[in-house]
Each structure stands twice: as C-alpha cells, then as structure tokens.
Design an enzyme around this catalytic site. Structure first.
Site, PDB file in Angstrom:
ATOM      1  N   GLU A   1       4.162   1.311   1.767  1.00 25.64           N
ATOM      2  CA  GLU A   1       5.196   0.456   1.193  1.00 25.64           C
ATOM      3  C   GLU A   1       5.684  -0.652   2.113  1.00 25.64           C
ATOM      4  O   GLU A   1       6.746  -1.211   1.899  1.00 25.64           O
ATOM      5  CB  GLU A   1       6.388   1.323   0.747  1.00 25.64           C
ATOM      6  CG  GLU A   1       5.922   2.453  -0.142  1.00 25.64           C
ATOM      7  CD  GLU A   1       7.054   3.264  -0.692  1.00 25.64           C
ATOM      8  OE1 GLU A   1       7.326   3.109  -1.884  1.00 25.64           O
ATOM      9  OE2 GLU A   1       7.645   4.029   0.070  1.00 25.64           O
TER      10      GLU A   1
ATOM     11  N   GLU B   1       0.855  -1.185   0.000  1.00 27.59           N
ATOM     12  CA  GLU B   1       0.000   0.000   0.000  1.00 27.59           C
ATOM     13  C   GLU B   1       0.895   1.241   0.000  1.00 27.59           C
ATOM     14  O   GLU B   1       2.106   1.134  -0.192  1.00 27.59           O
ATOM     15  CB  GLU B   1      -0.980  -0.017   1.181  1.00 27.59           C
ATOM     16  CG  GLU B   1      -0.427  -0.588   2.480  1.00 27.59           C
ATOM     17  CD  GLU B   1       0.563   0.305   3.204  1.00 27.59           C
ATOM     18  OE1 GLU B   1       0.129   1.198   3.970  1.00 27.59           O
ATOM     19  OE2 GLU B   1       1.775   0.117   3.015  1.00 27.59           O
TER      20      GLU B   1
END
Length: 720
Positions: free
Chosen positions: A456, A453
């Site tokens: 990271e 997401e």
C-alpha cells in the site's frame, strides 16, 4: 509472579446500603480536555458473544480493558475501563500501573479472560465477558488487601462514543454514570452502586487526575461535563477486607435511557449467568466444526488453533454479516495522531485482501458459512465502477480510496474457492474483471500496473499483484464456464495469458546488485527491471533507492497461485536473495521483513511509528509471521513437508500469553535486548491475517498441499 487470587470462597459485597453516597453536583469546568488518544495495539484479549443481540466487543491491553466497540466493529466506543486502588493516604494505583497477567478463564477456547494484577499491598482479579442477550460488557471485580488495611476501589471509564472521544457529554442517571454523543450512549453501573463519583475533562480535573494529585481522594464531585473529552470515575462499595467482590457493567444504547436499561438488566442477570451463556455459545459454534488437524499434536498447538478460529469468528461484524475486520486495534500513530488518522482507523476496517485470507482460513477450518458471508459482503460493497476500495467500514462505506488491483482480484479467488458461479456472483465478478482490464493509471500505465501494491505504499509492476490478477482472471473464466457463460470468457483468459508471458519482463532484473543471475524485484516503477529507476521508500527512509536493490518475497504468490513451478530457477534464486537480505533468525524461528529497507515499525528506542513528526528520523519495519506461512506453503509445493511443519511452529512461537498472533515481531535490532526478539511488537495484535495463515498452513500440512491452491490456474500454466 505470584499465583492469581482464587475466586472461590471470597466474601460477596454487602447490600447497597453500606456507606453513605457522596452526591455529585455542578458542572465540571475546564473543558474540552486533552485530545482523545487510544490504547496501544498489542492486545491481550478480544471478546464478544456469538449472538447478534449483543453488538459489542471488548479488548484488553496493558492490564486493563482497552477499547470497546459498539454498535459495530468499525466504531470504537471507549478507550479504557479499569480500576484505581488506593489506601487514601500513601498510594494511588491503576491496574495498568502494576504487575498484570492475562489468561483465558472459560472452557474450550471461549474468549473470556481473567486479568490478575498486583500493586502496593493489594491484589485484584477481574474477569471479562459480554452479555449474549444485550449490548453490554460485564466485569467481575475482586480486590483484596494483602495488609489487612482497608482499601478504596474506583472504576475509571474513558468513553469515546461513535469513534470520537472529544465530543462526549457525561452525567449521572438512575444510579449509573452515563456518557452520550449524537449517535450513542453508554452507562457504567455497579452491582451495589457507587459511594461517590465524579466526571471531568481528561488531564484537567478528571477523576484519575484528582485521585493522583490528592492522595487518593476526590476533591470535587462534578455531576456533568461536556461536550469534550470526558472521563468518569465511580467508587465501588469494596474495601478489600470484608467487601471484596462486585460486578461492574458497561452498557450501550442509542440513547441514554436504553444504555441505562441495558446495564441494569445485565446486572440483574449477573456475571456468572452471562458468562455461562457466553461460554455455551462459543462451545456450540466450535463443536460444529471439524477437530483440529492431526499435525497439531500438542495441547498448546491445539489451543492456538482454537484461538485462531475464535479470533477470526469474533472479527465479524454483527450488523453487517461477512464484514470481517483486519484487527481490533489502532497501532502507533493511527490511534494517537489526528494528522495521520483524522478518524479512527484503519485496522478495524474491512480490506478485500485481508477478507480473502480470513475467508479461506475459516473455510479451511470448516466454517464455509462464514466464508460465504464474506463473499456476500464483498458483492454488497463493490463500487459502481467494479473495483473494491482500498478499505471500507463494515457497512461498506469506503475509507481510504486508493486503488490496489489485488483487492479487486481476490474476490474472484475467494469465489473460485467457494465454487460460486451463480448469475449474481458472476455479474459482480465480471464487473471487477472488466475494471482491471480497462484500468489505466495516472502515469499512463495499463494494468497489471497498480497504483498500490499489497503493502500500500508504492505504485508499479508488482509480482504479487500481477500473480493475483492472472489467477483471478483464470478462476473467473472457469466459474463462467461452470455457470454457462463460458463463451464470454475468452477476453479474460487472453489477458491472463499475455500477463503471464510478460511478467518476468516487467519484474525480473538480470543486472541488479544482488545477483548475477535473474531475480524478482519488489516492484518496478516503469516495467523496466534493468533500469536504475529510483523511488522513495517512505516510512522515515531518507533519499531514493534503485528499484533493483529492493526485494521482497511477493513472487511466492506466483507459485502459490499456480502460475510458476516451485522449482523455477528465477524463483529459487530470488529465494536465496530474500533469505540473505530480508530474513532474521529469532528465538521464535526465522522470519522475514516485508521488503528491503522497510520502515513501517517502531523507532529504535521502541517508541511508536509515526511519519508526521519531524523529530522522528528512523523507524524499523520488523519481521512478519505471515511470511513463515507463505514460505511453508511454498515448501509444501516443493514436497518439503518437514520444513513446512517447522514454519507452523515458528508462527506459533510468536503467540502472546493469550495466544494472540501479532502483525510484527521484534528482530535483532534495538530496542533488543530490552524487548524479547521473536515476540510481538506494539503492532496490530491480534492480526486476522496472521491467524488465518496459521489455520491454512495447518490444514495444508494435513492435506499435503496448500488448501487455497487454484488448480485451474496450475493446469493452464504448469500442466497445459
């Protein structure tokens, strides 16, 4: 701190004949020296000219010039350049050892800086610009003895050519101090030459080690060193009494001869002429943009607005137009630990997500050409299978290779903002959309499940990632309609509609610990928000957490991108939870953490973040000013202009002395009160995303609604 030393009326250094030069000879022993490490990331200066002829950038940090970049913004070329001042008897001090203040020194927001420093019986003023006509940094040096006793002034330079500081070689050439590796060279030159010089290996026999161990004297004058981690030192023809001012140049080239030629030409031009051209170039650029929005009423607000425009504009690579980096810095372990960062990175790279923010920020400020260049760069850097890499060097070479679906979505959002519906753009965007539609993770989950997401660190169903994917597909369909390809858009709209209907089922918990009412989670690992699925947060956080306990404010993307109304009850309940769980009030206003339990930040004693050392047990992710901007955009969509204006002030309050906005600010946890809550940590500063968010919120306040709001999405899901 005392007032800075005035520049006017100071005696110029006499001609190069003053003093007898000590000629260096022989090769320095003891290589390769201590492994290279970069300066901390809390920069107080970042500058470059507006010209393509000068592919060099400089940064300032801790009272010195820190990293320079050449020949592009993904490639550090040095770690530090600063003065060493001594009386040759009782003290030896670097500029970074004493008091220092950095401030702008040019008109109209041009990124030239004056650094005022004080030490034991001396004061120094150094000014920094780049030569618009060539790849060099010019430093105007002024040193004064405050006791009347003569001083010795050395310039210390630590090269790190081609981003690697452990393979450089150094030698004198034509009166300059040259460093080179296989790909590039630098030449350090002084207006009146050096009276003595040496080169050595870091922490073994380099000039600073010699001076600090020998009461300000060079015991050895080595001519050559390397390959290894070499450091160069040259003594200027200054004494702080009769000779007080000098120009120093750091020139670059592909070969040593080119670097020497560049440095000498800049010396002949002189600091004042170069600074004048440098200033004019920036004033011309800024003069071609609209004035700051009317909501910025005070001179300090207008200065921060200009500084934000300049920071974003300076972040564009000159060899690769449209490649804007995230930050000219290497925070924490990314600059010091080869286990985490075998190559330099990762902030001075291009991230499609950050580039979207930079592009929309510059577009809001009136620089459409820059936003178009950013879009063109995205088209050039798209990978063959249609997705965009997690990040890449400015030439498009992938660096980290994990997949984040929002980074393949944001180019479609930027294209919609720019109304880019030409055949070439649509061809690239459709490849990206097809990649998303066909994506299936290693765990067997289909999109909009993402391997990472926006932070990271986790895979899963993320409200912010899903929001970007839905909005991107709707925006692409609209662009296809405008470009005469509307008949092929149905599959993208069908997927967007399906995900819009399903997203709450993937990400909204109705039995979580934070509320008896439904609320959004940061993410779910399995699309089952009422399951107590556990995962490890990472970042020095021990054990596993229940996914229902972790929240962030990423769900606000659902509102900002037109997928959910601002008054949606789940949105409102989720806001109450994030305000209670992950907000902190500081002297710079209220700010928010990324998510519950975030550990991406400094240790409790203020030491750097690292996840590669077993003795580091705890790190705290601090508060991010960008979230104040995201909240302000949400409040505008609620019709609450007053609160949104307050968020703009909160972002502004986090700015440093030279108006650079940070990635993170200190919260109310240790090392407060040793550091000031609400001001920047040693995280990436300046962060382009923060500056872009400031610009966008300012123009959003001016127009009454978020400037990057995709109305076509809202028309489909809110007004359809």
């Amino acid at each position: 701190m005392a007032a800075p030393v005035p520049l006017a009326g100071v005696a110029r250094a006499e001609s190069a004949g003053a003093g007898t030069a000590a000629k260096p000879s022989g090769e320095a022993p003891g290589g390769p020296g201590t492994s290279a490490a970069f300066a901390p990331a809390d920069k107080t200066g970042f500058g470059t000219s507006r010209t393509k002829e000068s592919p060099v950038w400089f940064t300032l940090q801790g009272g010195r010039m820190s990293e320079t970049y050449y020949p592009d913004l993904s490639t550090p070329a040095s770690r530090q350049t600063q003065l060493v001042i001594t009386d040759g008897k009782t003290f030896v001090e670097r500029l970074s050892d004493g008091e220092a203040r950095t401030e702008p020194c040019l008109q109209g927001g041009a990124p030239g800086y004056r650094l005022t420093s004080r030490g034991t019986g001396w004061s120094a003023v150094t000014r920094y610009v780049t030569d618009p006509e060539r790849a060099s940094v010019l430093i105007d040096v002024e040193v004064r003895s405050e006791t009347g006793a003569p001083l010795q002034v050395f310039v210390l330079h630590d090269p790190s050519l081609s981003g690697e500081g452990n393979d450089d070689s150094a030698f004198p050439q034509d009166g300059t101090l040259v460093a080179k590796d296989k790909h590039a060279a630098s030449a350090l030159a002084a207006q009146d030459g050096f009276t003595e010089s040496t080169v050595g290996y870091l922490d073994v026999n380099d000039g600073w080690t010699q001076l600090s161990e020998n009461n300000g004297r060079l015991k050895h004058h080595y001519a050559t060193a390397g390959p290894g981690n070499v450091v160069q030192v040259g003594r200027l023809r200054l004494d702080g009494c009769t000779r007080t001012r000098q120009t120093v140049v750091l020139g670059f080239g592909e070969k040593a001869a080119e670097a020497v030629r560049t440095a000498k030409r800049s010396l002949r031009r002189g600091f004042d002429a170069a600074a004048g051209a440098y200033e004019r170039g920036w004033l011309e650029y800024l003069g071609g943009l609209p004035k700051a929005p009317g909501c910025l009423r005070t001179p300090s607000d207008q200065a921060l607005y200009t500084a934000s425009v300049v920071m974003l504009a300076a972040s564009e690579d000159k060899l690769n137009p449209g490649a804007f980096i995230a930050s000219p810095s290497m925070p924490w372990a990314f600059g010091t630990d080869r286990g985490i960062a075998p190559e330099t990175g990762s902030y001075h790279l291009v991230w499609a997500r950050d580039l979207y923010h930079i592009g929309t920020g510059l577009l809001a400020a009136g620089d459409r050409a820059a936003a178009d260049r950013a879009m063109d760069h995205l088209l050039r850097s798209q990978l063959p299978d249609g997705h965009w890499s997690q990040n890449h060097k400015v030439d498009g070479t992938p660096f980290w290779t994990n997949i984040q679906l929002d980074e393949t979505s944001t180019p479609m959002l930027l294209a919609w903002m720019l109304d880019r519906h030409d055949a070439k753009t649509l061809r690239h965007l459709r490849r990206g959309a097809d990649f998303i539609l066909k994506f299936k993770s290693e765990e067997g989950y289909k999109a909009p499940f993402s391997p990472q997401e926006r932070w990271e660190e986790q895979s899963g169903y993320s409200p912010s990632t899903i929001a970007s994917a839905i909005a991107a597909l709707v925006c692409l369909a609209d662009l296809m309609r405008r470009g005469g390809q509307g008949d092929d858009a149905a599959k993208y709209l069908e997927a967007a509609d399906k995900w819009q209907e399903s997203l709450d089922g993937w990400t909204v918990s109705t039995n979580g610990p934070h509320s008896s009412e439904p609320y959004y989670l940061r993410l779910t690992k399995d699309g089952k928000p009422n399951a107590g699925t556990e995962y490890e947060l990472g970042n020095n956080t021990d054990g596993k957490v229940d996914q229902r306990s972790v929240v962030d404010a990423g769900f606000l993307e659902l509102v900002r991108l037109g997928i959910k109304p601002a008054d949606d009850p789940v949105i409102r309940n989720s806001l109450k939870i994030v305000d209670r769980e992950i907000s902190v009030d500081t002297p710079s206003g209220r700010h928010w953490y990324r998510y519950s339990g975030d550990g991406y930040g400094e240790q409790p004693n203020g030491e750097p973040w690292n996840v590669n050392r077993p003795e580091i047990k705890t790190t705290y992710g601090r508060a991010w000013p960008i979230f104040s901007g995201e909240r302000g955009e949400y409040e505008l969509l609620c019709g609450d202009r007053h609160s949104a204006q307050g968020r703009l002030r909160d972002i502004a309050a986090t700015a440093g002395e030279t108006l650079m906005l940070p990635e993170q600010v200190w919260d109310d946890r240790p090392p407060v009160p040793e550091v000031r809550s609400g001001k920047g940590t040693a995280s990436a500063t300046p962060l382009a995303w923060t500056h872009a968010q400031y610009l966008r919120l300012a123009w959003s306040l001016e127009r009454g609604t978020p400037v990057e709001y995709p109305t076509v999405v809202a028309e489909r899901y809110l007004h359809g």
